[in-house]
Scaffold this motif. Structure first.
Motif, short mmCIF file in Angstrom:
data_model
loop_
_atom_site.label_atom_id
_atom_site.label_comp_id
_atom_site.label_asym_id
_atom_site.label_seq_id
_atom_site.Cartn_x
_atom_site.Cartn_y
_atom_site.Cartn_z
N ARG A 1 0.74 -1.46 0.34
CA ARG A 1 0.05 -0.29 0.42
C ARG A 1 0.52 0.97 0.05
O ARG A 1 0.73 2.22 -0.47
CB ARG A 1 -1.20 -0.32 1.02
CG ARG A 1 -0.12 0.10 2.46
CD ARG A 1 -1.25 -0.02 3.90
NE ARG A 1 -2.02 0.74 4.08
CZ ARG A 1 -2.62 1.77 4.91
NH1 ARG A 1 -1.24 1.88 5.09
NH2 ARG A 1 -3.51 2.56 4.64
N ASP B 1 1.67 2.22 -3.82
CA ASP B 1 -0.39 3.45 -4.75
C ASP B 1 -0.14 4.61 -4.11
O ASP B 1 -0.42 5.27 -2.94
CB ASP B 1 -1.22 2.64 -3.56
CG ASP B 1 -2.61 3.25 -4.32
OD1 ASP B 1 -2.17 4.36 -4.95
OD2 ASP B 1 -3.27 2.79 -4.19
N PRO B 2 -0.20 5.71 -4.79
CA PRO B 2 0.32 7.14 -4.64
C PRO B 2 -1.23 7.53 -4.26
O PRO B 2 -0.95 8.18 -3.27
CB PRO B 2 -0.25 7.67 -5.53
CG PRO B 2 0.86 7.02 -6.68
CD PRO B 2 0.32 5.21 -6.55
N ALA B 3 -2.12 7.25 -4.20
CA ALA B 3 -3.00 7.47 -3.67
C ALA B 3 -3.69 7.02 -1.76
O ALA B 3 -4.25 7.68 -1.23
CB ALA B 3 -4.55 6.65 -4.19
N THR B 4 -1.97 6.37 -1.76
CA THR B 4 -2.71 5.91 -0.10
C THR B 4 -1.61 7.70 0.65
O THR B 4 -1.53 7.54 1.86
CB THR B 4 -1.52 5.03 0.16
OG1 THR B 4 -2.26 3.94 -0.16
CG2 THR B 4 -1.28 4.30 1.65
N ALA B 5 -0.75 7.91 -0.06
CA ALA B 5 -0.67 9.06 0.24
C ALA B 5 0.83 9.11 1.11
O ALA B 5 1.25 9.86 2.48
CB ALA B 5 -1.06 10.47 0.31
N LYS C 1 -9.33 -1.09 5.63
CA LYS C 1 -9.12 0.39 5.35
C LYS C 1 -9.86 1.16 6.17
O LYS C 1 -9.95 2.61 6.32
CB LYS C 1 -10.57 0.18 4.31
CG LYS C 1 -9.85 -0.39 2.99
CD LYS C 1 -11.09 -0.56 2.39
CE LYS C 1 -11.11 -0.50 0.54
NZ LYS C 1 -12.41 -1.25 -0.02
#
Length: 538
Positions: A152, A155-159, A208
């Protein structure tokens, strides 16, 4: 990446706001005996890491509730290891999660949830997991949990704050129920140390919801109130025999330094982080409390942005370096609780320290020389500083006085700590930062000095430095590695736009009723893991 005195940080504490309530202090305690956990001693960079043995010295008397305080608190407090960026987050998360490895009192990685981590080339690593470990909800730990937890971060979306480190992970896959194969983009023999840092704590597959923490750590999450407090209850199924000792831990966020000290001395709190050096005499002289000093690579630094007109001038940078009153800062600001630094981030006790670089003195003549060479005529600049970065305000005021003697017009702008890291850090030509210790030089240089580093404070870019960082990761020969890191220190010393006057000891305060207290170079409050090891006497 803070600092620790008043939570600072290149772990970028976003803001510090409401302090938790110190009411309802009636705490029941029972006497307890000490039990140690022992692990095999390993050396950093070793290719095969054997299993650590957790040995019980004596059956401890468990029990008691401990109340502690971190120096930072805000609505951004998190239970997500990928989002953690300050010491309060780290302390909170170490209550509930465990890592594959753990850094000991010498920064040597010991086995945690991993039973072994092995590699023949530094690129392809086999991670075999410890049997019989369960999450707080009863689910057994498996390889898929590790794959999820590590993946995770990519993943850039995780920041994730660890995305730069995770970019090294070429592939992560389960090769059995209890084994993970981790392939790196290139050899890195520091991987076991990297996996022992807070960002890489292990979550349950598919997590999540971070309003609670379902981990494998020493406590289960009873309450999490961002900006106020976190409460953990003893995990009776913790995978380390006999640990933790406490029945319950309450972690508050108390941003006011005086409030933390007063609550400690009154008995309302048992353990508090980030004391000022000015508090040491008072705490040690109380007869009821003591100070834990942890020498480390933590530092406050003056940042000269390399994308601004005046501060990008190399001779102006050198002039500012020769203005630094290092000895005065060490004696008066931190009152000796620190070590002289030399404008690069490697402390003198580190095995890769470059001892051949001459200590840069406070030299007004050399400052005048470089200012004249810069071509700048009485440059006028504002130094942005905040009280909660150790030595920032004092250092800025010293520079204002010394600068006037060599032909500079430096002004000091004091800004609130609340919002400092989001609104001011790295956003002015001249300002202060603060960096927490890192377990390896690769992590330190990759996160703060490499051209693409997420926290490249001065915006410094140097192709030779970048190449050395990459090459050193895969070098197995320690003598060659030392030479590479020595060359990196020289480049930072001569060319980088950050000025490091001191390495600052972490100072924490604790009640004498708290036992098992030990210094860890990985960070304040026993490397943020005090809740796992300490106990209370009656």
């Amino acid at each position: 990446m803070s600092k620790f005195r008043k939570e600072s940080g290149p772990d970028t504490p976003k803001s510090a706001s409401t302090a938790g309530s110190l009411a309802d202090i009636n705490i029941s305690r029972r006497g307890m005996m000490k039990m140690f956990s022992a692990g095999a001693a390993l050396s950093t960079g070793i290719i095969s890491l054997p299993n650590s043995a957790w040995a019980v010295e004596a059956a401890p008397v468990q029990g008691g509730k401990l109340r502690a305080a971190a120096a930072n608190s805000s609505a951004a407090d998190t239970l997500d290891p990928a989002k953690a960026n300050n010491s309060g987050d780290y302390m909170r998360q170490y209550m509930f999660y465990s890592g594959l490895t753990e850094l000991d009192t010498k920064l040597i990685p010991q086995m945690g949830l991993a039973e072994s981590i092995t590699s023949s080339d530094g690129i392809l690593w086999s991670i075999k997991l410890r049997q019989g470990v369960t999450f707080h909800d009863g689910k057994s730990l498996t390889a898929q949990d590790v794959v999820f937890s590590l993946s995770r971060h990519k993943d850039p979306a995780t920041a994730s704050t660890a995305i730069a480190l995770a970019k090294q992970f070429a592939s992560i896959k389960a090769v059995g129920l209890m084994e993970v194969e981790l392939k790196l983009e290139q050899a890195n023999f520091d991987l076991p140390s990297i996996l022992g840092t807070p960002a890489f704590l292990i979550l349950q597959d598919g997590t999540k919801d971070f309003s609670k923490a379902i981990g494998t750590g020493p406590y289960t999450c009873k309450e999490f109130s961002p900006g106020t407090r976190t409460v953990g209850e003893r995990n009776k199924n913790f995978w380390k025999p006999g640990l933790p000792h406490l029945d319950e831990v309450e972690l508050l966020g108390v941003t006011d330094p005086a409030a933390r000290v007063n609550a400690l001395l009154s008995g309302e709190l048992h353990f508090v982080s980030t004391l000022s050096s000015r508090d040491v005499k008072r705490v040690n002289g109380s007869g009821t409390c003591s100070v834990l000093e942890s020498k480390s690579g933590m530092y406050s630094d003056l940042i000269l942005r390399q994308d601004a007109a005046i501060t990008s001038n190399p001779d102006f940078v050198l002039a500012m370096k020769y203005l630094q009153p290092r000895e005065m800062l060490l004696k008066t600001v931190v009152q000796g609780f620190g070590t002289m630094a030399n404008d690069h981030p490697v402390p003198p006790w580190h095995p890769f320290f470059n001892k051949d670089l001459p200590q840069r003195p406070n030299d007004l003549d050399k400052a005048r020389f470089h200012l004249k060479k810069s071509g700048l005529v009485k440059p006028s600049l504002e130094i942005v500083a905040t009280d909660n970065i150790e030595g920032a305000m004092e250092g800025a005021q010293f520079l204002q006085q010394l600068g006037s003697q060599v032909g500079m017009n430096l002004k000091v702008r004091r800004v609130p700590y609340d919002g400092y890291w989001s609104q001011h850090w790295m956003k002015h030509p001249l300002g202060y930062g603060s960096v927490n210790p890192r377990p390896t030089l690769d992590m330190l240089f990759s996160q703060f000095y490499k051209s693409d580093a997420p926290w490249n404070e001065s915006g410094w870019k140097n192709a030779q430095f970048d190449q050395l960082v990459t090459a050193a990761r895969g070098e197995r020969d320690q003598a060659k590695r030392k030479q590479m890191y020595g060359d990196m220190q020289e480049l930072v010393y001569n060319h980088c736009g950050t000025i490091i006057p001191l390495f600052i000891s972490a100072l924490d305060g604790y009640s004498n009723k708290v036992k098992g207290v030990e210094s860890y170079p990985s960070g304040m409050m026993m490397g943020y893991r005090f809740t796992e090891f300490v106990w209370l006497t009656a």
